[in-house]
Design a protein around this motif. Structure first.
Motif, PDB file in Angstrom:
ATOM      1  N   ARG A 104     -23.124  -5.485 -21.696  1.00 50.52           N
ATOM      2  CA  ARG A 104     -23.084  -4.039 -21.928  1.00 50.52           C
ATOM      3  C   ARG A 104     -22.521  -3.792 -23.326  1.00 50.52           C
ATOM      4  O   ARG A 104     -21.581  -4.441 -23.753  1.00 50.52           O
ATOM      5  CB  ARG A 104     -22.220  -3.336 -20.872  1.00 50.52           C
ATOM      6  CG  ARG A 104     -22.935  -3.263 -19.520  1.00 50.52           C
ATOM      7  CD  ARG A 104     -22.071  -2.670 -18.456  1.00 50.52           C
ATOM      8  NE  ARG A 104     -21.921  -1.233 -18.541  1.00 50.52           N
ATOM      9  CZ  ARG A 104     -22.803  -0.351 -18.115  1.00 50.52           C
ATOM     10  NH1 ARG A 104     -23.928  -0.756 -17.580  1.00 50.52           N
ATOM     11  NH2 ARG A 104     -22.582   0.947 -18.218  1.00 50.52           N
ATOM     12  N   GLY A 130     -17.184  -0.539 -35.542  1.00 51.28           N
ATOM     13  CA  GLY A 130     -17.818  -1.813 -35.250  1.00 51.28           C
ATOM     14  C   GLY A 130     -18.559  -1.732 -33.932  1.00 51.28           C
ATOM     15  O   GLY A 130     -18.756  -0.661 -33.385  1.00 51.28           O
ATOM     16  N   LYS A 131     -18.967  -2.893 -33.439  1.00 48.53           N
ATOM     17  CA  LYS A 131     -19.665  -2.926 -32.163  1.00 48.53           C
ATOM     18  C   LYS A 131     -18.837  -3.690 -31.142  1.00 48.53           C
ATOM     19  O   LYS A 131     -17.992  -4.504 -31.481  1.00 48.53           O
ATOM     20  CB  LYS A 131     -21.015  -3.634 -32.325  1.00 48.53           C
ATOM     21  CG  LYS A 131     -22.049  -2.766 -33.004  1.00 48.53           C
ATOM     22  CD  LYS A 131     -23.366  -3.492 -33.127  1.00 48.53           C
ATOM     23  CE  LYS A 131     -23.326  -4.552 -34.212  1.00 48.53           C
ATOM     24  NZ  LYS A 131     -24.629  -5.196 -34.414  1.00 48.53           N
ATOM     25  N   PHE A 132     -19.110  -3.414 -29.889  1.00 45.53           N
ATOM     26  CA  PHE A 132     -18.374  -4.071 -28.820  1.00 45.53           C
ATOM     27  C   PHE A 132     -19.359  -4.501 -27.741  1.00 45.53           C
ATOM     28  O   PHE A 132     -20.284  -3.743 -27.401  1.00 45.53           O
ATOM     29  CB  PHE A 132     -17.348  -3.084 -28.244  1.00 45.53           C
ATOM     30  CG  PHE A 132     -16.596  -3.611 -27.060  1.00 45.53           C
ATOM     31  CD1 PHE A 132     -15.528  -4.475 -27.237  1.00 45.53           C
ATOM     32  CD2 PHE A 132     -16.956  -3.249 -25.776  1.00 45.53           C
ATOM     33  CE1 PHE A 132     -14.835  -4.978 -26.144  1.00 45.53           C
ATOM     34  CE2 PHE A 132     -16.264  -3.745 -24.670  1.00 45.53           C
ATOM     35  CZ  PHE A 132     -15.193  -4.605 -24.868  1.00 45.53           C
ATOM     36  N   PHE A 133     -19.199  -5.725 -27.241  1.00 48.88           N
ATOM     37  CA  PHE A 133     -20.036  -6.185 -26.140  1.00 48.88           C
ATOM     38  C   PHE A 133     -19.174  -6.729 -25.020  1.00 48.88           C
ATOM     39  O   PHE A 133     -18.193  -7.440 -25.276  1.00 48.88           O
ATOM     40  CB  PHE A 133     -20.977  -7.310 -26.596  1.00 48.88           C
ATOM     41  CG  PHE A 133     -22.038  -6.878 -27.556  1.00 48.88           C
ATOM     42  CD1 PHE A 133     -23.218  -6.327 -27.099  1.00 48.88           C
ATOM     43  CD2 PHE A 133     -21.843  -7.015 -28.913  1.00 48.88           C
ATOM     44  CE1 PHE A 133     -24.201  -5.925 -27.997  1.00 48.88           C
ATOM     45  CE2 PHE A 133     -22.819  -6.616 -29.813  1.00 48.88           C
ATOM     46  CZ  PHE A 133     -24.001  -6.067 -29.348  1.00 48.88           C
ATOM     47  N   GLU A 134     -19.525  -6.373 -23.797  1.00 50.66           N
ATOM     48  CA  GLU A 134     -18.878  -6.968 -22.640  1.00 50.66           C
ATOM     49  C   GLU A 134     -19.906  -7.878 -21.994  1.00 50.66           C
ATOM     50  O   GLU A 134     -20.950  -7.405 -21.539  1.00 50.66           O
ATOM     51  CB  GLU A 134     -18.436  -5.860 -21.685  1.00 50.66           C
ATOM     52  CG  GLU A 134     -17.415  -6.308 -20.677  1.00 50.66           C
ATOM     53  CD  GLU A 134     -17.037  -5.164 -19.764  1.00 50.66           C
ATOM     54  OE1 GLU A 134     -16.313  -4.255 -20.199  1.00 50.66           O
ATOM     55  OE2 GLU A 134     -17.524  -5.163 -18.607  1.00 50.66           O
ATOM     56  N   ILE A 135     -19.629  -9.167 -22.006  1.00 57.71           N
ATOM     57  CA  ILE A 135     -20.617 -10.145 -21.563  1.00 57.71           C
ATOM     58  C   ILE A 135     -20.141 -10.840 -20.294  1.00 57.71           C
ATOM     59  O   ILE A 135     -19.048 -11.387 -20.259  1.00 57.71           O
ATOM     60  CB  ILE A 135     -20.870 -11.191 -22.668  1.00 57.71           C
ATOM     61  CG1 ILE A 135     -21.401 -10.500 -23.928  1.00 57.71           C
ATOM     62  CG2 ILE A 135     -21.853 -12.256 -22.192  1.00 57.71           C
ATOM     63  CD1 ILE A 135     -21.539 -11.425 -25.116  1.00 57.71           C
ATOM     64  N   ASP A 136     -20.972 -10.776 -19.266  1.00 55.38           N
ATOM     65  CA  ASP A 136     -20.642 -11.436 -18.003  1.00 55.38           C
ATOM     66  C   ASP A 136     -21.537 -12.658 -17.860  1.00 55.38           C
ATOM     67  O   ASP A 136     -22.751 -12.538 -17.721  1.00 55.38           O
ATOM     68  CB  ASP A 136     -20.854 -10.448 -16.845  1.00 55.38           C
ATOM     69  CG  ASP A 136     -20.369 -11.031 -15.526  1.00 55.38           C
ATOM     70  OD1 ASP A 136     -19.847 -12.164 -15.540  1.00 55.38           O
ATOM     71  OD2 ASP A 136     -20.520 -10.351 -14.500  1.00 55.38           O
ATOM     72  N   LYS A 147     -13.103 -12.872 -26.936  1.00 53.41           N
ATOM     73  CA  LYS A 147     -11.910 -12.944 -26.094  1.00 53.41           C
ATOM     74  C   LYS A 147     -12.310 -13.013 -24.630  1.00 53.41           C
ATOM     75  O   LYS A 147     -13.159 -12.244 -24.187  1.00 53.41           O
ATOM     76  CB  LYS A 147     -11.025 -11.712 -26.337  1.00 53.41           C
ATOM     77  CG  LYS A 147      -9.573 -12.052 -26.543  1.00 53.41           C
ATOM     78  CD  LYS A 147      -8.748 -10.837 -26.865  1.00 53.41           C
ATOM     79  CE  LYS A 147      -8.463  -9.981 -25.658  1.00 53.41           C
ATOM     80  NZ  LYS A 147      -7.716  -8.758 -25.987  1.00 53.41           N
ATOM     81  N   THR A 197     -15.986  -8.351 -30.123  1.00 57.13           N
ATOM     82  CA  THR A 197     -15.978  -7.245 -31.073  1.00 57.13           C
ATOM     83  C   THR A 197     -16.564  -7.741 -32.391  1.00 57.13           C
ATOM     84  O   THR A 197     -16.218  -8.815 -32.871  1.00 57.13           O
ATOM     85  CB  THR A 197     -14.566  -6.701 -31.343  1.00 57.13           C
ATOM     86  OG1 THR A 197     -13.723  -7.784 -31.710  1.00 57.13           O
ATOM     87  CG2 THR A 197     -13.983  -6.022 -30.134  1.00 57.13           C
ATOM     88  N   MET A 208     -24.525 -16.829 -28.839  1.00 58.26           N
ATOM     89  CA  MET A 208     -25.140 -15.485 -28.787  1.00 58.26           C
ATOM     90  C   MET A 208     -24.822 -14.691 -30.048  1.00 58.26           C
ATOM     91  O   MET A 208     -25.684 -14.042 -30.635  1.00 58.26           O
ATOM     92  CB  MET A 208     -24.597 -14.698 -27.587  1.00 58.26           C
ATOM     93  CG  MET A 208     -25.063 -15.197 -26.257  1.00 58.26           C
ATOM     94  SD  MET A 208     -24.315 -14.195 -24.954  1.00 58.26           S
ATOM     95  CE  MET A 208     -24.808 -15.127 -23.526  1.00 58.26           C
ATOM     96  N   SER A 238     -24.731 -10.188 -17.077  1.00 54.33           N
ATOM     97  CA  SER A 238     -24.953  -8.855 -17.637  1.00 54.33           C
ATOM     98  C   SER A 238     -24.299  -8.755 -19.004  1.00 54.33           C
ATOM     99  O   SER A 238     -23.376  -9.498 -19.332  1.00 54.33           O
ATOM    100  CB  SER A 238     -24.377  -7.783 -16.713  1.00 54.33           C
ATOM    101  OG  SER A 238     -22.975  -7.712 -16.876  1.00 54.33           O
ATOM    102  N   PHE A 298     -16.626   0.210 -31.219  1.00 52.79           N
ATOM    103  CA  PHE A 298     -15.304  -0.270 -31.568  1.00 52.79           C
ATOM    104  C   PHE A 298     -14.834   0.447 -32.837  1.00 52.79           C
ATOM    105  O   PHE A 298     -15.609   0.629 -33.772  1.00 52.79           O
ATOM    106  CB  PHE A 298     -15.369  -1.788 -31.814  1.00 52.79           C
ATOM    107  CG  PHE A 298     -14.084  -2.388 -32.271  1.00 52.79           C
ATOM    108  CD1 PHE A 298     -13.073  -2.668 -31.367  1.00 52.79           C
ATOM    109  CD2 PHE A 298     -13.865  -2.667 -33.614  1.00 52.79           C
ATOM    110  CE1 PHE A 298     -11.875  -3.221 -31.787  1.00 52.79           C
ATOM    111  CE2 PHE A 298     -12.667  -3.214 -34.042  1.00 52.79           C
ATOM    112  CZ  PHE A 298     -11.670  -3.492 -33.116  1.00 52.79           C
ATOM    113  N   THR A 353     -17.134  -6.660 -36.307  1.00 52.43           N
ATOM    114  CA  THR A 353     -16.694  -5.709 -37.327  1.00 52.43           C
ATOM    115  C   THR A 353     -17.299  -6.081 -38.673  1.00 52.43           C
ATOM    116  O   THR A 353     -17.599  -7.245 -38.930  1.00 52.43           O
ATOM    117  CB  THR A 353     -15.167  -5.738 -37.468  1.00 52.43           C
ATOM    118  OG1 THR A 353     -14.748  -7.109 -37.581  1.00 52.43           O
ATOM    119  CG2 THR A 353     -14.481  -5.131 -36.266  1.00 52.43           C
ATOM    120  N   LEU A 381     -26.220 -11.355 -32.011  1.00 53.35           N
ATOM    121  CA  LEU A 381     -25.388 -10.148 -31.997  1.00 53.35           C
ATOM    122  C   LEU A 381     -24.802  -9.782 -33.358  1.00 53.35           C
ATOM    123  O   LEU A 381     -24.720  -8.613 -33.715  1.00 53.35           O
ATOM    124  CB  LEU A 381     -24.260 -10.302 -30.964  1.00 53.35           C
ATOM    125  CG  LEU A 381     -24.713 -10.639 -29.533  1.00 53.35           C
ATOM    126  CD1 LEU A 381     -23.510 -10.772 -28.622  1.00 53.35           C
ATOM    127  CD2 LEU A 381     -25.650  -9.576 -28.993  1.00 53.35           C
TER     128      LEU A 381
END
Lengths: 79, 79
Positions: free
Chosen positions: A37, B39-45, B77, B6, B61, A35, A41, B8, B66
């Motif tokens: 999401r 900025g933008k933030f993505f949480e990637i699983d 991170k 993140t 990616m 996933s 920031f 930026t 992105l």
């Protein structure tokens, strides 16, 4: 004093933007993705030397403007 | 395995969105602000157990989709 703020959608809130990014990643051949999401920031530079006061200020910014607490969570970190 | 990304804008790139947010914060009476940048933030699983491989995947990616590396920097991170 600098703070990093990340704002993410709460777990049960749909994230159509993230879904599109995830689908696009699959389309260009990057698999293994469970996933993804998307959130926001902010890098905030405050004119404040007390870290407790600074964090309170940043929290106020999040609550009043940056985050919509009905659907979003925020996290503050000193950097 | 989860990663936080993140993205930026590079230091010398104008950030009109951040400027608007900063102005709005001043307008609603929250001062002490030197600067704020968005900025933008993505949480990637990822479905990947090797952390080196996972990070390489996330970097791919970022490079391919992105982040726009002409104007943006990204940070990965493990979380």
């Amino acid at each position: 004093m600098k703070f990093a703020v990340t704002i993410t959608l709460k777990k049960d809130v749909l994230d159509p933007q993230g879904k599109v990014v995830g689908q696009t990643l699959k389309n260009i051949g990057i698999g293994n993705l469970n996933s993804i999401r998307q959130g926001k920031f902010f890098e905030i530079d405050l004119d404040e030397s007390d870290s407790t006061k600074g964090e309170a200020k940043v929290r106020e910014m999040c609550e009043k403007l940056l985050a919509n607490q009905i659907i979003e969570d925020f996290q503050i970190k000193k950097i």
